[in-house]
Design a protein around this motif. Structure first.
Motif, mmCIF file in Angstrom:
data_model
loop_
_atom_site.group_PDB
_atom_site.id
_atom_site.type_symbol
_atom_site.label_atom_id
_atom_site.label_comp_id
_atom_site.label_asym_id
_atom_site.label_seq_id
_atom_site.Cartn_x
_atom_site.Cartn_y
_atom_site.Cartn_z
ATOM 1 N N GLY A 141 -7.950 -1.424 9.891
ATOM 2 C CA GLY A 141 -7.961 -2.494 8.897
ATOM 3 C C GLY A 141 -7.799 -1.997 7.476
ATOM 4 N N TRP A 142 -7.472 -0.715 7.307
ATOM 5 C CA TRP A 142 -7.464 -0.146 5.959
ATOM 6 C C TRP A 142 -6.452 -0.784 5.010
ATOM 7 N N PRO A 143 -5.303 -1.312 5.435
ATOM 8 C CA PRO A 143 -4.425 -1.994 4.472
ATOM 9 C C PRO A 143 -5.115 -3.123 3.715
ATOM 10 N N LEU A 144 -6.160 -3.717 4.305
ATOM 11 C CA LEU A 144 -6.880 -4.777 3.599
ATOM 12 C C LEU A 144 -7.572 -4.257 2.353
ATOM 13 N N ALA A 145 -7.886 -2.955 2.330
ATOM 14 C CA ALA A 145 -8.523 -2.383 1.140
ATOM 15 C C ALA A 145 -7.594 -2.464 -0.067
ATOM 16 N N TRP A 146 -6.277 -2.364 0.159
ATOM 17 C CA TRP A 146 -5.313 -2.473 -0.944
ATOM 18 C C TRP A 146 -5.406 -3.845 -1.594
ATOM 19 N N GLU A 147 -5.569 -4.868 -0.767
ATOM 20 C CA GLU A 147 -5.653 -6.226 -1.308
ATOM 21 C C GLU A 147 -6.927 -6.413 -2.122
ATOM 22 N N LEU A 160 -9.376 1.649 -4.467
ATOM 23 C CA LEU A 160 -10.171 1.912 -3.270
ATOM 24 C C LEU A 160 -9.285 2.464 -2.163
ATOM 25 N N TYR A 161 -8.120 1.866 -1.971
ATOM 26 C CA TYR A 161 -7.199 2.298 -0.924
ATOM 27 C C TYR A 161 -6.786 3.749 -1.125
ATOM 28 N N ARG A 162 -6.579 4.150 -2.363
ATOM 29 C CA ARG A 162 -6.070 5.487 -2.657
ATOM 30 C C ARG A 162 -7.148 6.562 -2.633
ATOM 31 N N GLY A 163 -8.397 6.170 -2.427
ATOM 32 C CA GLY A 163 -9.471 7.144 -2.350
ATOM 33 C C GLY A 163 -9.712 7.593 -0.930
ATOM 34 N N ALA A 164 -10.962 7.905 -0.630
ATOM 35 C CA ALA A 164 -11.315 8.281 0.748
ATOM 36 C C ALA A 164 -10.995 7.121 1.673
ATOM 37 N N GLN A 165 -10.638 7.447 2.917
ATOM 38 C CA GLN A 165 -10.284 6.382 3.853
ATOM 39 C C GLN A 165 -10.718 6.746 5.265
ATOM 40 N N PRO A 166 -10.931 5.729 6.096
ATOM 41 C CA PRO A 166 -11.374 5.967 7.466
ATOM 42 C C PRO A 166 -10.239 6.473 8.338
ATOM 43 N N GLY A 167 -10.618 7.017 9.490
ATOM 44 C CA GLY A 167 -9.616 7.474 10.440
ATOM 45 C C GLY A 167 -10.263 8.162 11.620
ATOM 46 N N LEU A 168 -9.427 8.744 12.447
ATOM 47 C CA LEU A 168 -9.907 9.416 13.651
ATOM 48 C C LEU A 168 -10.563 10.748 13.300
ATOM 49 N N ASP A 169 -11.601 11.116 14.072
ATOM 50 C CA ASP A 169 -12.168 12.448 13.914
ATOM 51 C C ASP A 169 -11.613 13.362 15.008
ATOM 52 N N PRO A 217 0.814 -1.225 0.000
ATOM 53 C CA PRO A 217 0.000 0.000 0.000
ATOM 54 C C PRO A 217 0.841 1.266 0.000
ATOM 55 N N HIS A 218 0.412 2.240 -0.800
ATOM 56 C CA HIS A 218 1.066 3.542 -0.817
ATOM 57 C C HIS A 218 0.087 4.576 -1.356
ATOM 58 N N MET A 219 0.346 5.812 -1.061
ATOM 59 C CA MET A 219 -0.506 6.898 -1.509
ATOM 60 C C MET A 219 -0.239 7.221 -2.969
ATOM 61 N N ALA A 220 -1.262 7.670 -3.651
ATOM 62 C CA ALA A 220 -1.108 8.079 -5.043
ATOM 63 C C ALA A 220 -0.245 9.333 -5.124
ATOM 64 N N GLY A 221 0.566 9.395 -6.165
ATOM 65 C CA GLY A 221 1.372 10.581 -6.392
ATOM 66 C C GLY A 221 2.650 10.651 -5.597
ATOM 67 N N ARG A 222 2.909 9.695 -4.732
ATOM 68 C CA ARG A 222 4.152 9.696 -3.959
ATOM 69 C C ARG A 222 5.190 8.811 -4.658
ATOM 70 N N PRO A 223 6.439 9.244 -4.706
ATOM 71 C CA PRO A 223 7.461 8.420 -5.363
ATOM 72 C C PRO A 223 7.683 7.119 -4.612
ATOM 73 N N LEU A 224 7.612 6.029 -5.340
ATOM 74 C CA LEU A 224 7.810 4.722 -4.725
ATOM 75 C C LEU A 224 9.266 4.532 -4.293
ATOM 76 N N PRO A 225 9.487 3.712 -3.280
ATOM 77 C CA PRO A 225 10.868 3.394 -2.904
ATOM 78 C C PRO A 225 11.617 2.774 -4.077
ATOM 79 N N GLN A 226 12.883 3.098 -4.192
ATOM 80 C CA GLN A 226 13.741 2.500 -5.217
ATOM 81 C C GLN A 226 14.848 1.730 -4.515
ATOM 82 N N HIS A 227 14.886 0.457 -4.797
ATOM 83 C CA HIS A 227 15.878 -0.428 -4.180
ATOM 84 C C HIS A 227 16.610 -1.144 -5.292
ATOM 85 N N TYR A 228 17.895 -0.992 -5.321
ATOM 86 C CA TYR A 228 18.690 -1.720 -6.306
ATOM 87 C C TYR A 228 20.023 -2.091 -5.668
#
Length: 318
Positions: free
Chosen positions: A203-209, A214-223, A67-78
Motif C-alpha cells: 500500500g506504499w503508493p498511498l503514502a505519496w498521496e 513521507l514516500y521518499r523516506g523510509a519505506q516498508p518491504g520484505l525482510d 510516486p518516484h524516488m528522490a534524486g532520480r531524473p523524472l520522465p520527460q515527455h514532449y
C-alpha cells in the motif's frame, strides 16, 4: 565460465541449475504447465493494469503527480510533432491529414513501474550464474540484459500477498517489515507453486498521496526471511508496489545486511526478476471482494538491448 562455481554465492542459489550459459534465471520455471495454470486463474476475463502512469515530465511543466524516488531524473515527455508545429507552416500529409508524435526519455528505476533485469545488481565480480560483471558497461550489458526477459515474457499465475490488508491497514508504515511468517499466514501461501509470480502489496503508493516527503523516506518491504521464503518456493517473478521490494531506510538505501538484501538474494543468487513500483490498490480490493488470491499475470518488458531494466505495464486478468 569455467571458474564460475568458485564465485558462486554461499548458501542456496540457482547458478548452473539451467546450464552454465543460462540468462533467463527463474523465468525458466514458467513452463507450459505454469502457463496453463495461469490461464486457468483467469475466471472472469476482466483486465486490470498494475502500472503507475508515466507523468511528471520536467519538460512539460506538469507537476510531478506520480510516486518516484528522490534524486532520480523524472520522465520527460514532449511532442516531437504537434498541431502547433504544423500550423506554423509545416506541410500536411496528403489529403490534408495531420499527425502528432511523441518523444519520451525516462530512467525506469525509481520513476515508474519497471522490471529489474538480472544484470541490475550483483556482488563481487560475477553476476547471476557466474556471468562476468565486466560485461556491463556504458553501452549496456552483453550478458543478462532485459531483452532476454522480453523474449521470454511473463504469462503465469499471479498470487497476491496483501500484507497491508493482512494487518488491517490501508498501507504499511515506513518501519514495517514483511517476513516469512507474514507470508505464511496469508491465503496466497497455500497457492504459490513453482513458476508462479508472487505479488506483494504494501500500500506504499498511498503514502505519496498523503505526503511525497513521507514516500521518499523510509519505506516498508520484505525482510530477509521473506525473500528467502519466496526463493525457496521457486517464485518465477516477484512484484511489489514499493520502490525496492525490500524495506528501505530514511536515506533511501537498504536496511538489511547483504545476506538479506532482496536484490542480492532474488536477482543475484536465484535469478528472479523483480517488478517494482506497481499499483496494486485495485487488484487488492477486487481479489478481497471475490475471496480469492490468484489471477493471470501478463508482463512484457521492452526488448531494450543490454538494458538493466524496462518500464512495464503488468496486466492482471481476473
Amino acid at each position: 565460465m569455467d571458474d564460475a562455481r568458485e564465485h558462486a554465492p554461499h548458501g542456496p542459489h540457482n547458478w548452473g541449475r539451467w546450464g552454465p550459459d543460462d540468462q533467463l534465471g527463474a523465468l525458466n520455471l514458467i513452463t507450459p504447465g505454469a502457463v496453463m495454470r495461469g490461464l486457468a486463474a483467469a475466471r472472469e476475463g476482466r483486465v486490470l493494469s498494475l502500472a503507475q502512469p508515466i507523468e511528471g515530465a520536467t519538460a512539460s511543466g506538469r507537476p510531478a503527480r506520480v510516486p518516484h524516488m528522490a534524486g532520480r531524473p523524472l520522465p520527460q515527455h514532449y511532442m516531437a510533432v504537434d498541431g502547433g508545429d504544423q500550423a506554423a507552416g509545416a506541410p500536411s500529409l496528403p489529403g490534408g491529414r495531420r499527425v502528432a508524435d511523441d518523444a519520451l526519455v525516462l530512467s525506469p528505476h525509481g520513476t515508474t513501474t519497471h522490471m529489474d533485469a538480472l544484470c541490475h545488481m550483483w556482488a563481487g565480480e560475477r553476476m547471476y550464474n557466474g556471468h562476468p560483471a565486466g560485461r556491463v558497461g556504458s553501452r549496456g550489458a552483453s550478458r543478462l540484459g532485459v531483452e532476454h526477459a522480453a523474449a521470454r515474457g511473463v504469462l503465469t499465475r499471479g498470487v497476491l500477498f496483501d500484507a497491508a490488508r493482512h494487518r488491517g491497514a490501508a498501507r504499511l508504515g515506513p518501519d514495517d517489515r514483511v517476513g516469512a511468517a507474514d507470508l505464511e499466514a496469508m491465503p496466497g501461501a497455500r497457492l504459490l507453486a513453482p513458476g508462479d509470480a508472487a505479488v506483494v502489496r504494501t500500500g506504499w503508493p498511498l503514502a505519496w498521496e498523503e505526503d511525497p516527503g513521507l514516500y521518499r523516506g523510509a519505506q516498508p518491504g520484505l525482510d530477509g526471511s521473506a525473500v528467502r521464503w519466496l526463493a525457496a518456493r521457486d517464485a518465477a517473478v516477484v512484484v511489489c508496489d514499493n520502490t525496492g521490494v525490500q524495506a528501505l531506510g530514511a536515506d533511501g538505501g537498504p536496511v538489511d545486511a547483504p545476506e538479506d538484501d532482496a536484490h542480492l538474494v532474488l536477482l543475484w543468487r536465484h535469478g528472479v526478476p523483480l517488478v517494482e513500483m506497481a499499483r496494486l490498490e485495485g487488484l487488492g480490493s477486487e481479489l478481497a471482494g471475490a475471496g480469492r488470491a490468484d489471477f493471470l499475470l501478463v508482463v512484457a518488458p521492452l526488448p531494450v538491448g543490454g538494458g538493466t531494466g524496462s518500464p512495464v505495464n503488468p496486466l492482471a486478468v481476473l
